[in-house]
Design an enzyme around this catalytic site. Structure first.
Site, PDB file in Angstrom:
ATOM      1  N   THR A  47       5.702   8.716  10.042  1.00  0.00           N
ATOM      2  CA  THR A  47       6.249   7.381   9.766  1.00  0.00           C
ATOM      3  C   THR A  47       5.925   6.922   8.356  1.00  0.00           C
ATOM      4  O   THR A  47       6.483   5.940   7.879  1.00  0.00           O
ATOM      5  CB  THR A  47       5.672   6.331  10.741  1.00  0.00           C
ATOM      6  N   ARG A  99       4.071   0.515   2.370  1.00  0.00           N
ATOM      7  CA  ARG A  99       4.201  -0.575   3.339  1.00  0.00           C
ATOM      8  C   ARG A  99       3.879  -1.856   2.585  1.00  0.00           C
ATOM      9  O   ARG A  99       2.748  -2.042   2.117  1.00  0.00           O
ATOM     10  CB  ARG A  99       3.244  -0.419   4.528  1.00  0.00           C
ATOM     11  N   ARG A 136       3.731  -7.007  13.094  1.00  0.00           N
ATOM     12  CA  ARG A 136       2.454  -6.551  13.666  1.00  0.00           C
ATOM     13  C   ARG A 136       1.514  -7.742  13.796  1.00  0.00           C
ATOM     14  O   ARG A 136       1.765  -8.809  13.253  1.00  0.00           O
ATOM     15  CB  ARG A 136       1.789  -5.519  12.734  1.00  0.00           C
ATOM     16  N   CYS A 162       0.966  11.067   9.151  1.00  0.00           N
ATOM     17  CA  CYS A 162       1.927  10.600  10.156  1.00  0.00           C
ATOM     18  C   CYS A 162       3.345  10.627   9.566  1.00  0.00           C
ATOM     19  O   CYS A 162       3.539  10.164   8.432  1.00  0.00           O
ATOM     20  CB  CYS A 162       1.588   9.180  10.589  1.00  0.00           C
ATOM     21  N   GLU A 209      -1.833  -2.737  12.717  1.00  0.00           N
ATOM     22  CA  GLU A 209      -1.214  -1.991  13.799  1.00  0.00           C
ATOM     23  C   GLU A 209      -1.960  -2.121  15.124  1.00  0.00           C
ATOM     24  O   GLU A 209      -3.196  -2.186  15.132  1.00  0.00           O
ATOM     25  CB  GLU A 209      -1.256  -0.528  13.385  1.00  0.00           C
ATOM     26  N   ARG A 236       0.846  -1.193   0.000  1.00  0.00           N
ATOM     27  CA  ARG A 236       0.000   0.000   0.000  1.00  0.00           C
ATOM     28  C   ARG A 236       0.877   1.237   0.000  1.00  0.00           C
ATOM     29  O   ARG A 236       2.021   1.199   0.440  1.00  0.00           O
ATOM     30  CB  ARG A 236      -0.954   0.030   1.199  1.00  0.00           C
ATOM     31  N   GLU A 254      -6.808   7.440   7.815  1.00  0.00           N
ATOM     32  CA  GLU A 254      -5.694   8.219   8.390  1.00  0.00           C
ATOM     33  C   GLU A 254      -5.166   9.229   7.372  1.00  0.00           C
ATOM     34  O   GLU A 254      -4.886  10.378   7.705  1.00  0.00           O
ATOM     35  CB  GLU A 254      -4.574   7.274   8.807  1.00  0.00           C
ATOM     36  N   ARG A 267      -5.373   5.806   0.760  1.00  0.00           N
ATOM     37  CA  ARG A 267      -4.469   4.664   0.832  1.00  0.00           C
ATOM     38  C   ARG A 267      -4.774   3.824  -0.394  1.00  0.00           C
ATOM     39  O   ARG A 267      -5.941   3.413  -0.562  1.00  0.00           O
ATOM     40  CB  ARG A 267      -4.676   3.853   2.110  1.00  0.00           C
TER      41      ARG A 267
HETATM   42  P1  ADP Z   1      -1.775   0.022   6.809  1.00  0.00           P
HETATM   43  O1  ADP Z   1      -1.010  -1.185   6.422  1.00  0.00           O
HETATM   44  O2  ADP Z   1      -2.503   0.606   5.642  1.00  0.00           O
HETATM   45  O3  ADP Z   1      -0.965   1.015   7.583  1.00  0.00           O
HETATM   46  P2  ADP Z   1      -2.955  -1.485   8.935  1.00  0.00           P
HETATM   47  O4  ADP Z   1      -1.627  -1.885   9.400  1.00  0.00           O
HETATM   48  O5  ADP Z   1      -3.931  -0.952   9.908  1.00  0.00           O
HETATM   49  O6  ADP Z   1      -2.932  -0.424   7.768  1.00  0.00           O
HETATM   50  O7  ADP Z   1      -3.605  -2.765   8.186  1.00  0.00           O
HETATM   51  C1  ADP Z   1      -4.841  -2.553   7.563  1.00  0.00           C
HETATM   52  C2  ADP Z   1      -5.457  -3.872   7.231  1.00  0.00           C
HETATM   53  O8  ADP Z   1      -4.621  -4.505   6.233  1.00  0.00           O
HETATM   54  C3  ADP Z   1      -5.498  -4.829   8.437  1.00  0.00           C
HETATM   55  O9  ADP Z   1      -6.742  -5.510   8.409  1.00  0.00           O
HETATM   56  C4  ADP Z   1      -4.415  -5.797   8.136  1.00  0.00           C
HETATM   57  O10 ADP Z   1      -4.717  -7.078   8.610  1.00  0.00           O
HETATM   58  C5  ADP Z   1      -4.442  -5.840   6.619  1.00  0.00           C
HETATM   59  N1  ADP Z   1      -3.197  -6.362   6.065  1.00  0.00           N
HETATM   60  C6  ADP Z   1      -1.968  -5.838   6.160  1.00  0.00           C
HETATM   61  N2  ADP Z   1      -1.084  -6.640   5.509  1.00  0.00           N
HETATM   62  C7  ADP Z   1      -1.813  -7.672   4.976  1.00  0.00           C
HETATM   63  C8  ADP Z   1      -1.496  -8.829   4.197  1.00  0.00           C
HETATM   64  N3  ADP Z   1      -0.238  -9.070   3.809  1.00  0.00           N
HETATM   65  N4  ADP Z   1      -2.495  -9.670   3.849  1.00  0.00           N
HETATM   66  C9  ADP Z   1      -3.773  -9.405   4.218  1.00  0.00           C
HETATM   67  N5  ADP Z   1      -4.145  -8.337   4.957  1.00  0.00           N
HETATM   68  C10 ADP Z   1      -3.166  -7.488   5.325  1.00  0.00           C
HETATM   69  N1  DAR Z   2      -0.335   5.205  16.718  1.00  0.00           N
HETATM   70  C1  DAR Z   2       0.702   6.183  16.500  1.00  0.00           C
HETATM   71  C2  DAR Z   2       1.172   6.119  15.021  1.00  0.00           C
HETATM   72  C3  DAR Z   2       2.283   5.189  14.711  1.00  0.00           C
HETATM   73  C4  DAR Z   2       2.487   4.941  13.238  1.00  0.00           C
HETATM   74  N2  DAR Z   2       1.297   4.309  12.630  1.00  0.00           N
HETATM   75  C5  DAR Z   2       0.441   4.974  11.838  1.00  0.00           C
HETATM   76  N3  DAR Z   2       0.690   6.163  11.412  1.00  0.00           N
HETATM   77  N4  DAR Z   2      -0.676   4.363  11.477  1.00  0.00           N
HETATM   78  C6  DAR Z   2       1.825   5.936  17.497  1.00  0.00           C
HETATM   79  O1  DAR Z   2       2.528   6.889  17.788  1.00  0.00           O
HETATM   80  O2  DAR Z   2       1.966   4.816  17.971  1.00  0.00           O
END
Ligand code: ADP
Ligand code: DAR
Length: 355
Positions: A272, A279, A308, A270, A313, A125, A224, A228
């Site tokens: 990060t 990602r 994660r 953010c 997250e 993404r 966020e 995305r």
């Molecule tokens: P982002 O990756 O956009 O920062 P999150 O970490 O919150 O957002 O993940 C968003 C959704 O994407 C979550 O439901 C997570 O399980 C899913 N996800 C992330 N990586 C994968 C993957 N490799 N396969 C399936 N779902 C994924």
């Molecule tokens: N929850 C915030 C953001 C960390 C990075 N993740 C993002 N941007 N989705 C923290 O400071 O833990």
């Protein structure tokens, strides 16, 4: 002029953070000197230091603890953002410049797990911010609606594999919404870090998801970040996933101008996610490595990977499935960020096989 009320809240909350055992980057870099220097500053959108750090002040368990309420905040509050960016992004200094966009040659990235023994699914993404709009804490309800209309009408022009439908969150049944979340296609609701960052106002207005028939190409609107852009599928064929994302981003960028900074790359809410905003992740089962989570984190860290939980997250692993992805997004190209994940996951699988 920053109001006396804001200054008082900043002072009270800063003292609590100072006294806490927080491990956030905000606590690490917000010294009394930096605090006093920045507390009276404001961006042209009226964003204050409190708007930037309110999430980290309210959640001492934040990993980072700071967001940019608008693009200018990265400049106005640079004395706090820059050391945090340098720390998070493996030494990206304030004198460094993020490289131009380069998705490289997707054909050099194959299938991470052709036998399907470890990798459940693969996802890549990126985030994009629409030029001319501030970030969540500064958006009006009208702007949320305007942006959603702009995004959904632009995406309706996509063809071929990217052709799909936009589904506003407003009006979506709770059952449909929860199924999309459970299947990892849609963002979760109620993230306390985003809520305390003032990123969830007027919810669910202006929020939604676009996806194609197979849900291998998806776009989130105003979670966020403004956008995305997501490519994902079952199995480990990272090349195919990355190729789909590259095609989509290049197509969408012809239709919508995005906020890009000469030094920081693509701008996001953010810090990060700045730079490539990429990602690249796998949902993966490595039961032997995961038997010792601290060891898994340590080994993953060696390859600049972040571990994660299954739902992304701030979640835990379910059924032994971990979401493992590249940590670095700045100071390298889109291709290099994805290649770093490819190489790291290849090594993790090799180690798992040898245990
Ligand atoms: P982002 O990756 O956009 O920062 P999150 O970490 O919150 O957002 O993940 C968003 C959704 O994407 C979550 O439901 C997570 O399980 C899913 N996800 C992330 N990586 C994968 C993957 N490799 N396969 C399936 N779902 C994924
Ligand atoms: N929850 C915030 C953001 C960390 C990075 N993740 C993002 N941007 N989705 C923290 O400071 O833990």
């Amino acid at each position: 002029m920053v109001s006396a009320e804001v200054l008082e809240k900043l002072e009270t909350e800063f003292k609590k953070l100072e006294a806490s055992d927080s491990k956030s980057l905000l606590k690490k870099y917000l010294t009394r000197e930096i605090f006093d220097q920045l507390k009276t500053k404001q961006t042209s959108f009226g964003s204050t230091l409190l708007d930037c750090i309110q999430s980290g002040l309210a959640n001492h368990d934040s990993g980072v603890g700071i967001y940019a309420p608008d693009a200018e905040a990265y400049t106005v509050f640079a004395d706090l953002f820059d050391p945090i960016i340098e720390d998070y992004h493996n030494g990206f200094k304030k004198t460094d410049k993020h490289p131009p966009k380069d998705f490289g040659d997707c054909d050099t990235l194959g299938n991470l797990d052709p036998a399907g023994e470890y990798v459940v699914s693969t996802r890549v993404r990126c985030g994009r911010s629409l030029q001319g709009y501030p970030f969540n804490p500064c958006l009006t309800e009208e702007q949320y609606k305007e942006m959603q209309d702009k995004v959904s009408s632009t995406l309706s022009g996509l063809e071929g594999e990217l052709k799909g439908t936009y589904y506003p969150l407003a009006g979506m049944t709770k059952e449909v919404q929860q199924k999309l979340i459970d299947d990892h296609f849609l963002f979760k609701e109620g993230d306390r870090f985003l809520q305390t960052a003032n990123a969830c106002r007027f919810w669910p207005t202006g929020r939604g998801i676009y996806h194609n028939e197979n849900k291998t190409f998806l776009v989130w609107c105003n979670e966020e970040d403004h956008l995305r852009i997501i490519s994902m599928q079952m199995g480990g064929d990272l090349g195919q996933v990355f190729r789909r994302l590259t095609t989509a981003v290049n197509d969408i960028e012809k239709r919508i101008p995005f906020s890009h900074d000469d030094r920081l790359g693509f701008l996001t809410f953010c810090p990060t996610n700045l730079g490539t905003t990429i990602r690249a992740s796998v949902h993966i089962k490595v039961p032997k490595l995961a038997a010792n989570k601290a060891k898994l984190d340590e080994i993953a860290g060696k390859f600049n990977l972040q571990v994660r939980g299954t739902r992304g997250e701030h979640t835990e692993a379910e059924g032994g499935i971990y979401d493992i992805s590249n940590k670095r997004r700045m100071g390298l190209t889109e291709y290099q960020a994805v290649k770093e994940m490819y190489d790291g996951i290849t090594e993790l699988i090799k180690i798992e096989k040898e245990l």
